[in-house]
Structures are given as structure tokens and as C-alpha cells.
Write an enzyme that holds these catalytic residues in place. Structure first.
Site, short mmCIF file in Angstrom:
data_model
loop_
_atom_site.label_atom_id
_atom_site.label_comp_id
_atom_site.label_asym_id
_atom_site.label_seq_id
_atom_site.Cartn_x
_atom_site.Cartn_y
_atom_site.Cartn_z
N ALA A 268 35.21 53.04 44.31
CA ALA A 268 35.06 54.46 43.99
C ALA A 268 33.81 54.74 43.17
O ALA A 268 33.12 55.72 43.41
CB ALA A 268 36.29 54.93 43.21
N CYS A 269 33.53 53.89 42.21
CA CYS A 269 32.47 54.20 41.25
C CYS A 269 31.70 52.95 40.83
O CYS A 269 32.22 51.84 40.88
CB CYS A 269 33.06 54.86 40.00
N ASN A 451 32.55 54.76 34.31
CA ASN A 451 32.48 55.49 35.57
C ASN A 451 32.48 57.01 35.30
O ASN A 451 32.59 57.43 34.13
CB ASN A 451 33.65 55.08 36.47
N PRO A 452 32.38 57.87 36.32
CA PRO A 452 32.26 59.32 36.08
C PRO A 452 33.39 59.95 35.28
O PRO A 452 33.17 60.94 34.58
CB PRO A 452 32.18 59.91 37.49
N CYS A 453 34.61 59.47 35.39
CA CYS A 453 35.70 60.07 34.64
C CYS A 453 35.99 59.37 33.32
O CYS A 453 36.88 59.78 32.57
CB CYS A 453 36.96 60.12 35.49
N GLY A 454 35.28 58.31 33.04
CA GLY A 454 35.32 57.70 31.72
C GLY A 454 36.42 56.68 31.49
O GLY A 454 36.52 56.13 30.39
N GLU A 455 37.26 56.42 32.52
CA GLU A 455 38.39 55.52 32.27
C GLU A 455 38.12 54.07 32.60
O GLU A 455 38.92 53.20 32.26
CB GLU A 455 39.64 56.00 33.04
N PRO A 630 42.25 59.26 36.93
CA PRO A 630 42.72 60.54 37.49
C PRO A 630 43.00 60.30 38.96
O PRO A 630 42.24 59.61 39.63
CB PRO A 630 41.55 61.48 37.28
N THR A 631 44.10 60.82 39.48
CA THR A 631 44.49 60.44 40.83
C THR A 631 44.17 61.49 41.88
O THR A 631 44.33 61.22 43.07
CB THR A 631 45.97 60.07 40.89
N ILE A 634 44.94 61.37 45.86
CA ILE A 634 45.99 60.41 46.20
C ILE A 634 47.34 60.83 45.62
O ILE A 634 48.39 60.52 46.19
CB ILE A 634 45.64 58.96 45.83
#
Length: 848
Positions: A268-269, A451-455, A630-631, A634
Site C-alpha cells: 500500500a505505502c 506511511n501517509p496515514c501515520g500508522e 485505517p481500513t 476494505i
């Protein structure tokens, strides 16, 4: 005696009389009846009638059975139950018809039936393969088979008949294999490999052979496949397929889109690095563009770039600074769609001691620029010493390591908080909490990017390999004469964790990486990110308030379970396939673990000492095993709430030309029906109150405590929930800390400080209505004359429009918003999990 039954799609399957009993009992429950003995007696009467009506050796159809159920209910004088059963049957018929239209099929199959209307809309719009004319040429069943086969390929090559744990003296002879020539000729049990599966086979073989681990030539392995020697791996394909089609687990979007297809990239990232030179900056820009094209997102720390106005010796000019280059990346992102699926997503990070950090903090003010970026300040570990003592904090020029200037640390922190209050950005990343649990700090130094969402905390050139377990799918509901029993199935959950861990480890191997450097670094550490979704719906079912100590204890227990059994499976994989290459350089041989929960023995539910001994003895296959992402789409496919977030709203209202339609959280609807409170009036009342039931007087307090929404929960409880999940998560957690519209800057500051003190690795905040272009939950303020359909029509037609399981609220544009629309379907975007997201088709700026 009836042994078989014909399904609507023509399949003949074993006859199960319990299904008749359950259908009758559910119809009884819907009318306030609760007599399981009566349901069983009626079920037997249906079977007796059915047997008498059949000719010799005739197999009954589903329709025949349902017709007789109606007859028996009416004969028994259960008119209300019969009506409920007939209405339910009618509703299912309408849903089947709608599904046929969405998928362009004459008959839906058993997989189509498992997914709701909204899930199939998302799959059809963004996931199922199409031909050049745009016609869907793949069913959901075929999609999940395609993915399951592709993911199983590495397991075949790790089979002990062809793979050696020890390095061999020499490589096998390289051979040229044509995937197209083999397409359709290779099978694993009943599953046929397409050319892209075979490309994956060649790719994995080539890598393992380069490591001198293959005992046989590729041509020999292909002959073994042809002769059926690997047909036992059909069971592994089935495991992956069942896990996905029963909605217990979903891999991230790139796997669903790309595996078994031309692009082949399941990550994904990515985190990309850049040096302080125009050549390096532009090379990274090019790489980001190619990653976006293949369906990924990128995170970057721009702190190596010299500050704006600094001297450039080669040109005798002045530097543009990192923010100017971020703007260049932002513009590039605008013109490239991620693999034709979604626009690029970026995370821009700047260290707290960079000279341009103050300008960086306000760079997204009003969300007017850098719209393709999430931005975060990386708060370095030593910042807190300056903050506590209120000493001048030095900003350091990365070019020469000299102090550029000093700033007041408390004023600086207040500026971050204020911008978060006003614009929901920047986020914060906590150096100390991230790197305290970094198992590879001795080998590679500190991690400075995500990654873009920080997790997902990553080194440069590492990538995200993500998937999420649907907690709601492990809720079991049993009916007996004593009543209804609901529980969480921990045994089934353990089995799913193990299968999902193996799935994600295989993704690392079969993935088609965009660049050799990314492949090399990712496979050095072999990080996987097994996470969760459906947390809110699970808590609703178990009647545990999200914002309670009991709710948080359940969150902790779930994540401890995921971490423990993913590590156990990673140990098994290490024994079968080898440890991750940098294992000896990590802190695992010292008996350390990358989780705060390990340090708090009093909170253990499992034997962590035993696990650590096994790791010391056998090693691990994966440096990290858990991430909570974040899902996005999915969770929409799985029909459940998003990630670890609470439900945003219990009712979603959609106004269209023919009237007003409502979508209700499924657990809330089911509960209110049992309580005899579910009707048109309740739906409208909840919608008018922005999706909350807290101010509705006739709803008992018990249910008000359980059915809380994101805006009902205090910021402190949001932070404590985040900390509970982070406690047992290796990497980090994606979660929005929601604040009411009237929250003060001081309220937000307390949340930031609490998050840091509780060990959270980062923080994303959102004050209600603070961002233009983001939409609001609840009913429209201005009453309009719209036709309100009856509750019957709402229930029947509801699935034909949109139901977003994680949001379930009406999304409307306020007068002052910019009206930002989804680039895929044109629907209004909302803000959740720190990202703008489309509630209709699932598109998101940083969706996983």
C-alpha cells in the site's frame, strides 16, 4: 428423508434443517415472540410437508421450502410471524435483483450472497476486472480466488522438497520460462494459474535461487505442479479464500486489485528518502510518481533539506527550502492517479528542530495548499527537556549542523496545537515513543518517517504489507429456550490470526516491487501489519461502551491476542523458511519486545515469557507483525465499522429525487427492534440529532451508554482508547481524536500531552466542522419538502443505495464548504481517520 437442496444458482448442496428453524425463529423474534421449541416444532412440520410433496428422488428447491414455511405459519395462526417472514423474503428477493444488476449477472452465487449491496458496489466500481469497454468480466468469487492463488505461490516454493533452509553451494541453472505459454496449463488442485500467477512463481523462484536456496530447477518445479505433486496446497488456497469471502480478514486494496493481475504490487505505502541535492529530490519525485501509478502512497521526511534562504555554493543562490519542494510533490500527485484506482497519497514530515518548522506547521492553514499531503511534525526526543524547563529550543541547519536560531518551546508547541484546532493539521509523531520500541535501532538508527496515514513507522525504502481482521465476524449469536447468547469466539480468532499472518508473509515474497532498493530493504526486515476493523460493531454486540474501562480492556485483550498469535505463527514461519535477515542485529535475541504491554506484566492474559523463550530459540520471520491501519474500502467490503474507530453516526440520511432514505447501524437497528423501539420516528429523531441517541428521552440509559458515537465520546476517552490499542501494537495506530465544535485550544493541548504520556506514537486530531470541504453528520438544518418513504420501503430499498458501515451518517455540505467531491464517483468527501474519504465508493486520500 431429504438430503439435498437446490440453491437459486443451480448448485445442489446438503440439506440443513437448522436453517429452517433459524429462519422461523428470527421471524418470531421480529414480532416479539421468543419460543425456540415452537420454532423447532414448526420446522419439523415444514419438513414433513415438504417430504410428502416431493416425487420420488426429487430434490427440493429453496423456493419450495420457503413457500411451505409460509403455509405452515399461516395454518398455525401465526399471522404476524408469517407477515414478518414474507416481508423478509420479499426484501431478500429485491436485494438479489439489485445484486444481479450491480454485477451484470443473471444469477448471484454463494459469495455474492455473503456481501451486502454496498460492498458489491465498491467491488464493482473499483476492484473487479473489466474489459476495454468497461464491462465487468470478473465476479467477486473470481477476484478472491485470483488473490488466494497468487498469495499461495510462495508456499509452494518454500516446500521442503524444493527449498533448502541452508544456503546451497551453487545456484540452479537459470532458465527462460514463458508465462503466456503456460497460462491455463498449471493447476493447484482445482485452481488454475493465470499468466500473472506464473509470473509471480518465476519472480519468487528467481529471488530464492539467487540466495542459493532452491534444490530444483524451475522447469522441474513446473513439471511437479503439472503432475499434481503440489495439489495439497489447494487447502492453503481454500484457507485464504474462505478467510476473505467470510469477511473475517481482508488484505489492503493493492492486493485485491493487483494480485493475479498485470501490476502485481500488493504494497500500500512506501517511505522514500532524499538527500539535500536537486538530483536526489527529483529522483525521489520520479520514484513517487511510479509508485502512485502502481497503486501505492508515499511518506517522506524532508528534514535533510537545507532551510529556505540558505546558501547554495554551486549556484551562489539561495535555497527554496523543503516546503517549496513539498509543493512540487503535491502538484505531481494531482496529475497521477494511483493505478487507476485512487489519487496519490503523501505524508510530509519535518523534524521539530528544522529551521523551517514554524512555516511547516502553518503550511496547510485553511486546507488551501498541500491538499494531497497529510503533514506531521516529528517531535524529537530532546524537545521535552526544553519544554519542561522552558529553555530556548535550538533549530539546526541540516547542511552544517549549526544552530540557525532559537525558539520558545512552549510557544512552538502551542502553535502546533492551535493549527490542529483550526485545521486538523499538522499531526504529531513522538520520537521517544516510536524509537523506544524500535527493534532495529542498533542496526539502522532511529525511524523518522511513516506511511501517509501515520500508522506504519518505517525506514527509507521499507513498505507497508497490511491486512485487517474483522472483529465483528468473530461475534457468535446463539439462541436457546433461555434466550439469546452473544460471545466472542477466541478459538476461531486465533485460527484466523495464524492464517492471516502466513498470508501477509507470503505477500512480501510474491509482491512485485517498484524498485530493487525497496525490495531489498523490505525483505531485510520483513515487517507485516496485521490489524483490526469492526471494533465498534463488536463492542456494540457485546454491550461494552467504547468510552468505558471495560471497553478499553476488551480492546487491549483483542490486540494482545493478535500480537501474541501473530508472533507465534511468525516463529513457525522462521523455523520453516528462515528468520528475517536482520534478526541478529535486532533486540529480539536480548528478550525484548516492541510493545509497551510486554513491560506491564499485570495486564498479561497470555504467557509472554514462554513466547520470548521460543523467539530466542527459533527467531522470528517478521520484525513487526501488528499495525492498526485505517481500513477505508476494505471495511466497506466487509460491511463493518472502520479500523478501531467508534461509529461516526448511528443513522445516515440520503436525500434523492424520489424521497429520503435512511441507513442505520445494523447492530443498533437489531437491538432497537428487540426493544420494540425501532420505527420511522426513531430514525428521523436520531438523524436530526447528528446521528446520536443521547438526547432522545425514551431510549433507556443502558443503550445510551453502549451506542455512543465519535462525537459523544470525550477527547480524553478517544486518547485512552488509542493508548489501549497502541499498548499491544508493534508499529502504530491510525485513529482520529474527535473534538466537539466548541472545544478550546486548551482542551486539545491536554489531549496531545495525555497521548504522549500514555505512550501513543502519534496523534491526529479533528475538531468538528473545522475543515472546509468536509461534511457534517445529521439531518439538514433547513427543512425541505421531500417524500419520506415508509419504514417498509426504507428497509426494502435501503440496500440499493449507500450504506457505509463505518460512518453510517448523513453527509451534507455546509454553506461555507468548498464542496470537495470524490474524483471517482463525485460524492461529498468526509474527514475520518485523519483522511478525506468518500463514503460511497471508498476512495480516500490515504486509504488502505
Amino acid at each position: 428423508m431429504i438430503e439435498k437442496i437446490v440453491k437459486r444458482d443451480g448448485r445442489v448442496v446438503p440439506f440443513n434443517p437448522e436453517k429452517i428453524t433459524n429462519a422461523i425463529y428470527k421471524a418470531m423474534l421480529a414480532t416479539g415472540e421468543q419460543d425456540l421449541k415452537l420454532a423447532k416444532r414448526l420446522s419439523q412440520k415444514v419438513i414433513n410437508k415438504l417430504e410428502k410433496s416431493l416425487k420420488k428422488e426429487e430434490i427440493p428447491t429453496v423456493e419450495q421450502v420457503q413457500d411451505i414455511v409460509e403455509q405452515v405459519l399461516i395454518e398455525e395462526g401465526l399471522a404476524r410471524v408469517a407477515k414478518a417472514y414474507i416481508l423478509y423474503r420479499q426484501k431478500r428477493a429485491e436485494i438479489r435483483k439489485e445484486k444481479q444488476q450491480i454485477l451484470g449477472k443473471k444469477e448471484i452465487d454463494e459469495v455474492d450472497k455473503r456481501f451486502d449491496i454496498n460492498a458489491l458496489r465498491v467491488l464493482a466500481s473499483r476492484y473487479l476486472s473489466r474489459d476495454r469497454t468497461g464491462k465487468i468480466v470478473e465476479s467477486p468469487k473470481q477476484l478472491f480466488e485470483r488473490v488466494a492463488v497468487h498469495t499461495t505461490i510462495p508456499s509452494i516454493l518454500y516446500d521442503s522438497r524444493v527449498y533448502s533452509l541452508k544456503r546451497l553451494n551453487k545456484k540452479q541453472k537459470e532458465e527462460k520460462i514463458n508465462p503466456e505459454a503456460l497460462e491455463g496449463k498449471l493447476k493447484i488442485g482445482r485452481y488454475t494459474l493465470n499468466r500473472y500467477h506464473i509470473e509471480g512463481l518465476i519472480r519468487v523462484y528467481s529471488r530464492l535461487n539467487s540466495e542459493r536456496k532452491m534444490k530444483k530447477r524451475l522447469s522441474q518445479i513446473i513439471e511437479m505442479i503439472k503432475s499434481g505433486e503440489f495439489d495439497s496446497y489447494e487447502e492453503e488456497i481454500n484457507q485464504y479464500y474462505n478467510l476473505m469471502t467470510h469477511k473475517k480478514f481482508m488484505p489492503n486494496t493493492p492486493v485485491l486489485v493487483n494480485f493475479g493481475n498485470p501490476l502485481g504490487m500488493g504494497m500500500a505505502c512506501f517511505v522514500l528518502d532524499m538527500e539535500d541535492s536537486i538530483e536526489s529530490i527529483m529522483e525521489t519525485l520520479k520514484r513517487a510518481a511510479l509508485i502512485f501509478k502502481a497503486g501505492g502512497g508515499c511518506g517522506y521526511n524532508f528534514s535533510k533539506l537545507r532551510p529556505k534562504g540558505d546558501y547554495i555554493s554551486t549556484t551562489h543562490g539561495k535555497s527554496s527550502g523543503p516546503i517549496a519542494f513539498m509543493t512540487l510533490y503535491d502538484k505531481m500527485t494531482d496529475v497521477i492517479k494511483q493505478g487507476g484506482v485512487r489519487r496519490g497519497a503523501n505524508m510530509g514530515i519535518l523534524n521539530s528542530d528544522h529551521p523551517d518548522v514554524e512555516e511547516f506547521i502553518v503550511a496547510k492553514k485553511g486546507n488551501r495548499q498541500l491538499t494531497n499531503f497529510n503533514i506531521s511534525v516529528f517531535l524529537k526526543e530532546d524537545f521535552w527537556d526544553y519544554y519542561r524547563e522552558n529553555r530556548p529550543y535550538p533549530l539546526i541547519n541540516p547542511r552544517d549542523g549549526k544552530v540557525w536560531k532559537y525558539i520558545n518551546p512552549r510557544s512552538f508547541f502551542d502553535l502546533i496545537v492551535y493549527e490542529g484546532w483550526e485545521s486538523a493539521e499538522p499531526g504529531l509523531l513522538f520520537d521517544d515513543n516510536i524509537n523506544r520500541y524500535n527493534p532495529l535501532i542498533k542496526a539502522f538508527g532511529k525511524i523518522y518517517a511513516t506511511n501517509p496515514c501515520g500508522e506504519v513507522v518505517l525506514y527509507p525504502n521499507e513498505s507497508c504489507d497490511l491486512g485487517s481482521l474483522n472483529l465483528w465476524a468473530f461475534i457468535k449469536e446463539e439462541f436457546s429456550q433461555e434466550g439469546r447468547k452473544v460471545y466472542f469466539d477466541w478459538e476461531e480468532f486465533e485460527r484466523a490470526i495464524r492464517v492471516a499472518t502466513r498470508f501477509l508473509d507470503n505477500v512480501l515474497d510474491v509482491n512485485k516491487y517498484p524498485f530493487p532498493e525497496i525490495e531489498k530493504m523490505t525483505l531485510k526486515n520483513r515487517k507485516i501489519g496485521l490489524g483490526i476493523m469492526g471494533l465498534a460493531d463488536m463492542l456494540f454486540e457485546l454491550e461494552l461502551p467504547y468510552n468505558s474501562e471495560e471497553g478499553r480492556k476488551m480492546m487491549e485483550r483483542v490486540m494482545e491476542f493478535v500480537n501474541y498469535y501473530s508472533k507465534e505463527e511468525s516463529i513457525k514461519l522462521a523455523r520453516e523458511r528462515g528468520r528475517f535477515p536482520t534478526y541478529r542485529k535486532s533486540f529480539y535475541p536480548e528478550g525484548k519486545m516492541p510493545i509497551r504491554g510486554f513491560e506491564e506484566r499485570e495486564s498479561w492474559h497470555l504467557d509472554w515469557e514462554k513466547l520470548v523463550k521460543k523467539i530466542k530459540k527459533y527467531g522470528l520471520r517478521n520484525a513487526f507483525t501488528t499495525v492498526v491501519a485505517p481500513t477505508g474500502s476494505i471495511s466497506m467490503i466487509a460491511g463493518t465499522s472502520s479500523g478501531m474507530e467508534p461509529v461516526f453516526s448511528l443513522v445516515y440520511e440520503k436525500k434523492v429525487t424520489v424521497g429520503t432514505f435512511y441507513y442505520v447501524d445494523p447492530v443498533f437497528e437489531k437491538t432497537m427492534e428487540r426493544e420494540g423501539l425501532f420505527d420511522d420516528s426513531l430514525i428521523k429523531e436520531v438523524s436530526k440529532r447528528e446521528g446520536s441517541i443521547q438526547q432522545i428521552k425514551y431510549i433507556p440509559d443502558k443503550w445510551k451508554k453502549i451506542f455512543v458515537t465519535a462525537l459523544d465520546i470525550s477527547a480524553e476517552d478517544h486518547v485512552r482508547a488509542l493508548a489501549s490499542v497502541q499498548k499491544w501494537t508493534d508499529s502504530s495506530v491510525s485513529k482520529t481524536i474527535n473534538f466537539p465544535e466548541n472545544a478550546t485550544v486548551e482542551d486539545m493541548k491536554k489531549a496531545y500531552l495525555l497521548a504522549h504520556s500514555l505512550g501513543c506514537k502519534g496523534l491526529t486530531v479533528y475538531r468538528y466542522k473545522s475543515i472546509k470541504g468536509v461534511y457534517i453528520a445529521g439531518a439538514e438544518e433547513e427543512e425541505k419538502k421531500t417524500e419520506l418513504t415508509s419504514l417498509k420501503d426504507v428497509k426494502a430499498k435501503g440496500p440499493t443505495i449507500y450504506k457505509e458501515a463505518g460512518i453510517k451518517s448523513e453527509i451534507r455540505e455546509t454553506e461555507e464548504t468548498t464542496g470537495e467531491k470524490c474524483p471517482v464517483c463525485g460524492s461529498p468527501l468526509i474527514n475520518i481517520e485523519g483522511c478525506k474519504k468518500c463514503p460511497v465508493c471508498g476512495w480516500s486520500v490515504c486509504e488502505i
